[in-house]
Design an enzyme around this catalytic site. Structure first.
Site, mmCIF file in Angstrom:
data_model
loop_
_atom_site.group_PDB
_atom_site.id
_atom_site.type_symbol
_atom_site.label_atom_id
_atom_site.label_comp_id
_atom_site.label_asym_id
_atom_site.label_seq_id
_atom_site.Cartn_x
_atom_site.Cartn_y
_atom_site.Cartn_z
ATOM 1 N N SER A 154 79.126 145.264 -81.950
ATOM 2 C CA SER A 154 80.108 144.270 -82.394
ATOM 3 C C SER A 154 80.618 144.516 -83.809
ATOM 4 C CB SER A 154 79.511 142.858 -82.307
ATOM 5 O OG SER A 154 78.554 142.661 -83.316
ATOM 6 N N LYS A 192 76.642 139.943 -88.971
ATOM 7 C CA LYS A 192 78.059 139.610 -88.824
ATOM 8 C C LYS A 192 78.699 139.413 -90.196
ATOM 9 C CE LYS A 192 78.417 139.346 -84.287
ATOM 10 N NZ LYS A 192 77.176 140.104 -84.045
#
Length: 233
Positions: A154, A192
């Site tokens: 991701s 993230k």
């Protein structure tokens, strides 16, 4: 190795199957583990299934089969709730001090690798030290550091790939735009980019295949900030 929440859920399912022959409902699991939502149970079930502890039986509602239990005994539910304090970071970390001499300037710093971090589908909170790596001091800043092995894709557009080792500076705050290790709902650890949106916190992927996840501030704890990546070819 299971997290306490995973072991707690596995034991609860096992005991219910022994007593009644029927697995507990997701609502019963949520209440037993004192979780806020059923989504946390879904994540725990998926983690136990991936690790080979349970199996979901097809075409049957609420059909779960316990395949094995952890080798070590699992504390009771009440004991787990009292003692569980999840944290990505445990043990002594690699501390970088100010360089005081030319002799020290090139000496590698020992950094503990604390396990794996998800850059994709969230994994359970990391709680164990696996091994140590030695890192050139110029890759680090002052303070406590640890490393995590990256799993998932991701963050590929930020140059972070499956199999990389992420160097993290321990911190409990971060600025918008920083890439952080975030602990979600005291159970999931993920890597993230942080975005602050009013009172909310957004954890943003660097891959268009993944959606940005937005949480209330009480659901996310910052564990550290990314300072470097080590990659083997």
């Amino acid at each position: 190795m299971l997290t306490n929440k995973q072991a707690e859920l596995l034991r609860f399912i096992h005991e219910r199957l022994k007593e009644t022959g029927v697995p507990p409902s997701f609502e019963e699991m949520k209440e037993a583990l004192d979780l806020r939502s059923k989504s946390g149970i879904h994540r725990l079930i998926s983690a136990l299934e991936e690790r080979g502890f349970i199996r979901r039986l097809p075409n049957r509602a609420r059909a779960l089969e316990v395949l094995k239990l952890p080798e070590s005994s699992t504390p009771s539910l009440a004991s787990n709730r009292r003692n569980f304090s999840p944290n990505v970071i445990e043990g002594s970390l690699g501390k970088v001090r100010a360089i005081t001499s030319d002799e020290d300037s090139g000496r590698p710093i020992a950094i503990p690798v604390m396990g794996r971090i998800a850059a994709g589908t969230p994994i359970s909170a990391i709680q164990s030290r696996s091994h140590t790596i030695h890192v050139p001091p110029e890759m680090l800043s002052t303070g406590d550091h640890f490393a995590l092995e990256v799993r998932g894709d991701s963050m590929i557009e930020a140059g972070i790939f499956e199999g990389d080792t992420a160097l993290i500076k321990k911190a409990d705050t971060a600025d918008t735009g920083d890439i952080v290790v975030a602990l979600i709902d005291e159970e999931e650890a993920t890597l993230k980019r942080l975005r602050k949106k009013g009172a909310s916190i957004a954890l943003e992927a660097a891959n268009p295949s993944y959606e940005t996840r937005i949480f209330g501030p009480d659901r996310v704890r910052i564990q550290g900030k990314l300072v470097g990546i080590i990659r083997r070819y």
